[in-house]
Design an enzyme around this catalytic site. Sequence first.
Site, PDB file in Angstrom:
ATOM      1  N   ARG A  54       0.822  -1.209   0.000  1.00  0.00           N
ATOM      2  CA  ARG A  54       0.000   0.000   0.000  1.00  0.00           C
ATOM      3  C   ARG A  54       0.857   1.260   0.000  1.00  0.00           C
ATOM      4  O   ARG A  54       0.572   2.231  -0.677  1.00  0.00           O
ATOM      5  CB  ARG A  54      -0.876  -0.029   1.246  1.00  0.00           C
ATOM      6  CG  ARG A  54      -2.136   0.740   1.076  1.00  0.00           C
ATOM      7  CD  ARG A  54      -3.145   0.335   2.078  1.00  0.00           C
ATOM      8  NE  ARG A  54      -2.517   0.111   3.373  1.00  0.00           N
ATOM      9  CZ  ARG A  54      -3.180  -0.162   4.477  1.00  0.00           C
ATOM     10  NH1 ARG A  54      -4.478  -0.250   4.443  1.00  0.00           N
ATOM     11  NH2 ARG A  54      -2.564  -0.363   5.618  1.00  0.00           N
ATOM     12  N   GLU A 223       9.666 -24.760  21.714  1.00  0.00           N
ATOM     13  CA  GLU A 223      10.274 -23.470  21.374  1.00  0.00           C
ATOM     14  C   GLU A 223      10.735 -22.778  22.654  1.00  0.00           C
ATOM     15  O   GLU A 223      10.105 -22.948  23.701  1.00  0.00           O
ATOM     16  CB  GLU A 223       9.253 -22.579  20.683  1.00  0.00           C
ATOM     17  CG  GLU A 223       8.744 -23.133  19.373  1.00  0.00           C
ATOM     18  CD  GLU A 223       7.838 -22.135  18.680  1.00  0.00           C
ATOM     19  OE1 GLU A 223       8.348 -21.387  17.839  1.00  0.00           O
ATOM     20  OE2 GLU A 223       6.655 -22.088  18.995  1.00  0.00           O
ATOM     21  N   ASP A 242      -2.537 -22.470  16.736  1.00  0.00           N
ATOM     22  CA  ASP A 242      -1.332 -21.935  16.085  1.00  0.00           C
ATOM     23  C   ASP A 242      -0.406 -23.058  15.608  1.00  0.00           C
ATOM     24  O   ASP A 242       0.235 -22.935  14.566  1.00  0.00           O
ATOM     25  CB  ASP A 242      -0.593 -21.032  17.091  1.00  0.00           C
ATOM     26  CG  ASP A 242       0.636 -20.359  16.490  1.00  0.00           C
ATOM     27  OD1 ASP A 242       0.506 -19.779  15.401  1.00  0.00           O
ATOM     28  OD2 ASP A 242       1.715 -20.412  17.110  1.00  0.00           O
ATOM     29  N   HIS A 247       0.841 -27.686  11.929  1.00  0.00           N
ATOM     30  CA  HIS A 247       2.149 -28.346  11.891  1.00  0.00           C
ATOM     31  C   HIS A 247       2.142 -29.728  12.553  1.00  0.00           C
ATOM     32  O   HIS A 247       2.627 -30.695  11.982  1.00  0.00           O
ATOM     33  CB  HIS A 247       3.209 -27.483  12.588  1.00  0.00           C
ATOM     34  CG  HIS A 247       3.256 -26.065  12.106  1.00  0.00           C
ATOM     35  ND1 HIS A 247       3.064 -25.722  10.792  1.00  0.00           N
ATOM     36  CD2 HIS A 247       3.486 -24.894  12.749  1.00  0.00           C
ATOM     37  CE1 HIS A 247       3.166 -24.404  10.667  1.00  0.00           C
ATOM     38  NE2 HIS A 247       3.419 -23.881  11.839  1.00  0.00           N
TER      39      HIS A 247
HETATM   40  C1  BG6 Z   1       4.479 -20.646  13.182  1.00  0.00           C
HETATM   41  C2  BG6 Z   1       3.758 -20.254  14.437  1.00  0.00           C
HETATM   42  O1  BG6 Z   1       3.585 -21.233  12.270  1.00  0.00           O
HETATM   43  O2  BG6 Z   1       5.511 -21.570  13.472  1.00  0.00           O
HETATM   44  C3  BG6 Z   1       4.730 -19.692  15.455  1.00  0.00           C
HETATM   45  O3  BG6 Z   1       2.759 -19.293  14.145  1.00  0.00           O
HETATM   46  C4  BG6 Z   1       5.889 -20.625  15.665  1.00  0.00           C
HETATM   47  O4  BG6 Z   1       4.081 -19.408  16.684  1.00  0.00           O
HETATM   48  C5  BG6 Z   1       6.498 -21.058  14.348  1.00  0.00           C
HETATM   49  O5  BG6 Z   1       6.853 -19.959  16.462  1.00  0.00           O
HETATM   50  C6  BG6 Z   1       7.539 -22.137  14.540  1.00  0.00           C
HETATM   51  O6  BG6 Z   1       8.193 -22.363  13.338  1.00  0.00           O
HETATM   52  P1  BG6 Z   1       9.690 -22.918  13.303  1.00  0.00           P
HETATM   53  O7  BG6 Z   1       9.973 -23.112  11.856  1.00  0.00           O
HETATM   54  O8  BG6 Z   1      10.545 -21.894  13.968  1.00  0.00           O
HETATM   55  O9  BG6 Z   1       9.657 -24.202  14.075  1.00  0.00           O
END
Ligand code: BG6
Length: 481
Positions: A54, A223, A242, A247
């Site tokens: 934008r 994480e 999330d 995943h």
């Molecule tokens: C994302 C999530 O899809 O994946 C995040 O929204 C998360 O919250 C991230 O931190 C983790 O990805 P990676 O590749 O760092 O394991």
Amino acid sequence: MIDPKVPSINLRPSDYVIIGGTGDLALRKIFPALFWRYLDGQITSDYRMAAAARREMSRADFAAMLRPFCEDAFGTGGASEDDWNGFLDLLSVITLDVSSGEGGDHLAAFISERSDPARPTIFYLAIAPSLFGDATRLLKANGLVTPQARLVVEKPLGHDGTSSRAINAELAEIFDESQIYRIDHYLGKETVQNLMALRFANVIFESLWNNNHIDHVQITVAETVGVDGRAGYYDRYGAIRDMVQNHLLQLVCLVAMEPPSFFDADQVRDEKLRVLRAIRPLTAADIQCGQYQEYTQELGEASDTETFVAMKLAIDNWRWAGVPFYIRTGKKLARRASEIVITFKQRPHDIFERNGGGAIDSPPNRLIIRLQPSEGLRLQLISKEPGPGGMRLFPSELNLSFDDTFESRLPDAYERLLMDTARGNQTLFMRRDEVFAAWDIIDPVMALIADRTPHLYRSGTMGPADELLGTDGRIWVDPHD
Ligand code: BG6
């Protein structure tokens, strides 16, 4: 050492248009990935890229904004200023307001300048899903939805099944399913793809890959980061929406799926879908939620959003009946590590027991697939301690570290996925019915935990899920460094 660089398969020069081109995703992931592909010679001088945003901006300003996100390529990648300038030569910045439609003519003009009208055009919507409808209608209104057009979208594709169906219906009004690439970046990770190679290119594991030999499966995606800077988004989603809805369930699918006949997009996705549909509805006792102690303080208000979750899944089919899949993921945990642990059944009978070998207490065989960091495979075995003096046994490990095996860096997931969009290969992208099937599992889970307060856990621990396995007489296998 093996150099994994291979010639590009089925690639033809393409145009990438990143809508939301100055946003966080574009700067952190998409453009750096394109730059790496350029450095590796996969993106050649006949590709074109556009950052559509934008805000009006010169290419020089955009380049200055992007540069800090590409520093890795200059460091480990050895990129030079010439490389950078060569990459920027392929890049245009287009002013485009998706909501008002203003600038659609600039985008159309950019596309019409292409040398070959049959080349793929990839529109990557790096914008909020609430703008997807406006963006796709804008593309249509400007005559850009051609058979060569591909649309890339990313989660959150909805907050639950109903909103996900609404967003996907909006996309389907304009684009055919064969043109839509839904990114789950975990599928682009090298080791995640290697999981399919491990299972379907080798006979030794596949013959053991069932409830005759496997006791249980654990999947951990841990994480160390908190929700820094994303608290607004995160608090509405939480760990289940999330991470698990996408995943972790995708990882479950890859571990549990039947071998497809071919490594073909629809066959792979059909098999993954069957797994999702075979997951038994969870009960409250199958779910353990947690929240790290500082979360509400960081957020600035009270909240019951889970920053950690562990679940016990049952897959109702012949292969997996009786084999629990324990999954867990969380923020602010002890270490950043993603692992899949396959624990095999104990030996049916111990011939060494009476020789003082102690084998009866020794751990079962385990296959540990490390997805990140330090990607690799470890197979835990029992071996004989060298030397005379009886048959003493000890746990040992066959260790295949991809870091040591492959000479070059493992590319980021986005690099692989972006090139697959140019190839027209949807294998590593989620089909609409998979997304819905995943929500069909998650929606009832959210209802089950709606009135619960998550257990608080200390940052730097592995979260509050010991009981989930403890009641089954099992323990978590924590990733180590
Ligand atoms: C994302 C999530 O899809 O994946 C995040 O929204 C998360 O919250 C991230 O931190 C983790 O990805 P990676 O590749 O760092 O394991």
